[in-house]
Design an enzyme around this catalytic site. Sequence first.
Site, PDB file in Angstrom:
ATOM      1  N   GLU A   1     -50.768  90.772  87.740  1.00  0.00           N
ATOM      2  CA  GLU A   1     -50.362  92.354  87.175  1.00  0.00           C
ATOM      3  C   GLU A   1     -48.907  92.371  87.324  1.00  0.00           C
ATOM      4  O   GLU A   1     -48.440  93.565  86.806  1.00  0.00           O
ATOM      5  CB  GLU A   1     -51.228  93.274  88.193  1.00  0.00           C
ATOM      6  CG  GLU A   1     -50.725  93.325  89.385  1.00  0.00           C
ATOM      7  CD  GLU A   1     -51.654  94.170  90.307  1.00  0.00           C
ATOM      8  OE1 GLU A   1     -52.777  94.636  89.812  1.00  0.00           O
ATOM      9  OE2 GLU A   1     -51.375  94.375  91.647  1.00  0.00           O
ATOM     10  N   SER A   2     -48.241  91.177  87.696  1.00  0.00           N
ATOM     11  CA  SER A   2     -46.911  91.340  87.722  1.00  0.00           C
ATOM     12  C   SER A   2     -46.472  91.257  86.374  1.00  0.00           C
ATOM     13  O   SER A   2     -45.150  90.957  85.966  1.00  0.00           O
ATOM     14  CB  SER A   2     -46.207  90.541  88.353  1.00  0.00           C
ATOM     15  OG  SER A   2     -46.800  89.054  88.359  1.00  0.00           O
TER      16      SER A   2
END
Lengths: 286, 286, 266, 266
Positions: free
Chosen positions: D67-68
């Site tokens: 999700e980064s």
Amino acid sequence: MAELLPLEEAVRELVRDGDSVAMEGFSHLIPFAAAHELIRQGCRHLTLIRLTPDLIYDQMIGMGCADRLVFSWAGNPGVGSLHRLRDAVEHGWPHPLELEEHTHAGLANRYVAGASGLPFAIVRDYLGTDLERRTANVASIACPFTGERLAAVAALRPDVAVVHAQQADREGNVLLWGIQGVQKEAVLAARRSLVTVEEVVDELGPGGPGGTVLPHWVVTAVSASPGGAHPSYAAGYSSRDNHFYQAWDAISRDRDRFLAWMREHVLEGGAGKPQASPEEAHLGPA
Amino acid sequence: MAELLPLEEAVRELVRDGDSVAMEGFSHLIPFAAAHELIRQGCRHLTLIRLTPDLIYDQMIGMGCADRLVFSWAGNPGVGSLHRLRDAVEHGWPHPLELEEHTHAGLANRYVAGASGLPFAIVRDYLGTDLERRTANVASIACPFTGERLAAVAALRPDVAVVHAQQADREGNVLLWGIQGVQKEAVLAARRSLVTVEEVVDELGPGGPGGTVLPHWVVTAVSASPGGAHPSYAAGYSSRDNHFYQAWDAISRDRDRFLAWMREHVLEGGAGKPQASPEEAHLGPA
Amino acid sequence: MALPETSLAAPSEDGREPRYTSSEMMTVAAARALPNGTVCFVGIGIPSLAANLARHLAAPDLVLVYESGTIGARPSRPPLSIGDGELADTASSVVSVPEIFNYWLQPGRIEVGFLAAAQLDRFGNINTTVVGDYASPRVRLPGAGGASEIACCCKQVIIVMPHSRRGLVERLDFVTSVGYGSGPGDRERLGFPGGGPSMVITDLGVLRPDPGTWEMTLTEVHPGVEAAEAVAATGWELKVDPRLARTAPPTERELSTLRALDSLGW
Amino acid sequence: MALPETSLAAPSEDGREPRYTSSEMMTVAAARALPNGTVCFVGIGIPSLAANLARHLAAPDLVLVYESGTIGARPSRPPLSIGDGELADTASSVVSVPEIFNYWLQPGRIEVGFLAAAQLDRFGNINTTVVGDYASPRVRLPGAGGASEIACCCKQVIIVMPHSRRGLVERLDFVTSVGYGSGPGDRERLGFPGGGPSMVITDLGVLRPDPGTWEMTLTEVHPGVEAAEAVAATGWELKVDPRLARTAPPTERELSTLRALDSLGW
């Protein structure tokens, strides 16, 4: 048009008690040095906004800077809890903390709407969860074409955005690269913005994957702050200090040990001094 | 997972008569070679979608490929009109063309909504203009927080997106850089996608400003097509052939001269042949 | 791009051959309207030429933003299209088309937007879509592109167009981009972040909105032009500001710089 | 990240000391659930460990999305956080957080989403927000993060969590992420693009949704575990699939690879 200012002066000019402040950086490029300056200047009654409060807001909350927290995931990544945040929520220490919690998608899109000059954005999550009824600034909206119901989130317009980047040039153009998070959106959504940088250079570059330039005319102030993301990191300049993240668990568990650490490394370490040197900025674990 | 296919085969597999087809590229990286292959294969009844129809759709419309055009700015940039497009609209030649016209912001955000899996997006323009009442897929929506009225645009989900890029690797990962337009959004919004590339390489890179990678698992087919953007260009590989854009004005003004040019340079130049060599792909003005 | 042809020309001060064309005067007047440091959204043609002229004269730090997503471009060669490689290569940032509209134009970050117009009405509304009926137009024009967003969102909009009754009309055949709508209050009602058209620069003079009625009013005439000429070349009953001013003629430096750019194909 | 501590352990086949911990079995079972080439959204902890274990075993072409904003990361060092530089440096693409959610997760492009859960109910709904009352919680947990979007949008969701009555509960204290809501039809009614939880992998066995009721049902027990044990460790009346299977024990290669990763700090 960005002004190049010492960090102490930039914080004094940009941040007022009671402001809503977004200090962003997604694991990478977290503006710790700026947060420490806010702590030293005794900022109070802030609404702190951040997807992942992380150690940076654990410290600010523990030092009593915040009345309110707008966030989407509050933990010490890969380690455990944020003990100062939990102590504020569970026991009201040092004082109660009002929470407004979102999903990552929702909070990220609140910044997107703010950056886009729109009053809201639409997302798919929240529906069916307890966040939908618990969280302010979330509403239901119907698609005017299909009738489908979606969640709307209200735009965020923080008073101040604070981010850290690798470089700025002397005009105040900012270059950052690596994991980008929501920094661009936070700066563009905010009324004022402060960017701390690893270094001020004559010419930006070359950067790396995910490289982004914030032009000088959307940045209010730039402050040189080498090492200013520690224990987070700046790709190309430093590595994440995973050891410090692990050590923070024990430091932050106990109120007294936390206060002693903050006194030694933040209050006394930086108060009244000129801009931290690279060595001073590199605050190791106690 | 992208298949590497000769252009003729890729077009045959991906494009069907009656499809909605988005061939994007904003002045830069316009997929002319692929358009010529669609013309040679006699594609019919297409809905053509593109922010700036440009010479690429002027040619396809003049050759009778399109029943419908969804667009936001139809001109020969810096030169004048698109004569084949105007002839279709003003005189129904070679047959009538139905128009759905938007603003750039609106059409770009129709792709964004499609790429985002949302049924619509919101924008500020259209309001107060005649587009608001003329254009399908635009509606009015109220902000659930402020009551403010905005325009909603319906998501676009083209059957096929076709774009040109600088490089693909053997897995089908695609790298493009320079002016990005809405290519990423078009590919992500479409059900199927074809990317023509300047070259297939062992390892992508290094790219340049605006660099973007489309992972192989969102691309249906990749075809090597060196020079395939001419008279548009591919940063790092070629320059825009401004002379051709200027020469097109005279070629396209007259139906017979247009048809003769297309016969010589597109129909006979490429029909039944294997993938064009760089020299063949570089179709100069008549 | 070549300057539009025009038969109008200003006489030189000593009454000999015109020193410059009226179109050159229009471009110079547009360039002067851009203070140094202004963030300016430019399209191809006169707007790009005028903005780059300003950059070579009094406004070296003008920030040029093109709808191709190039922010802070400093082209040294003339772009034929807004997507020329020169713009990307010299830009401080290159972003996607959705981003240039959503993050940069729509929130009202751009100070000056430059627009051209096929038709303009007294409230600065613009038609770039069709002449004649929409369904069976006499002339099909390019359409909206970025213009309606520019008109909606820039802090101010400067319109550059030749002065004629065909262009400055009583009633638009199609409203592509909103100026002041039908008068005071309309922009506010529509929730537009931008301030609307501040100037219409033609080859005869300059129109500015009347602060009470928002009607475009003749506030300036170029050297050698009489107000009556401008009124006669306008399709509505053009009001003339009682404090009507006269544009300063192009300086030698303005003219030589413009001609140098123009000879390079700008 | 170290594996969670557990006192449960499977006996070796000859009844001597356990050859592996139940937590190792859980991680191996999770790794096996990922066919080669799968596009997989992973969080830090067991999900990242299991996905990277799979990558070293039968699924070298697993596509990892964090999700980064790192797409196609191939970390060779263990990331402590989803924002570690190693993920960006080895990714095929690094995009912003809004983009990873809007363009990649939300439209249902991701095949498998891995989630952890503090509390899970019989319909695979998840709580990662609070234990106790929301306003004055006994334990304040991290909150939603990307989990509710993953639960909404991935084609399938695999949940990995230790098996206990505190975790697998009759009623959640807070619904952070939706599984099957209150049963059949709920996901459709909510318009979710993803298919919902396909497996809950615990240290005792595997739960899968009953195709008629969508209730999470025990379909598999790990070696040395009896169904009754799993039922007793579940806070709702856990149904047991009549065709209950037994997980194959970890192979030598699975175990040695896992331990090698683990010793490096994965």
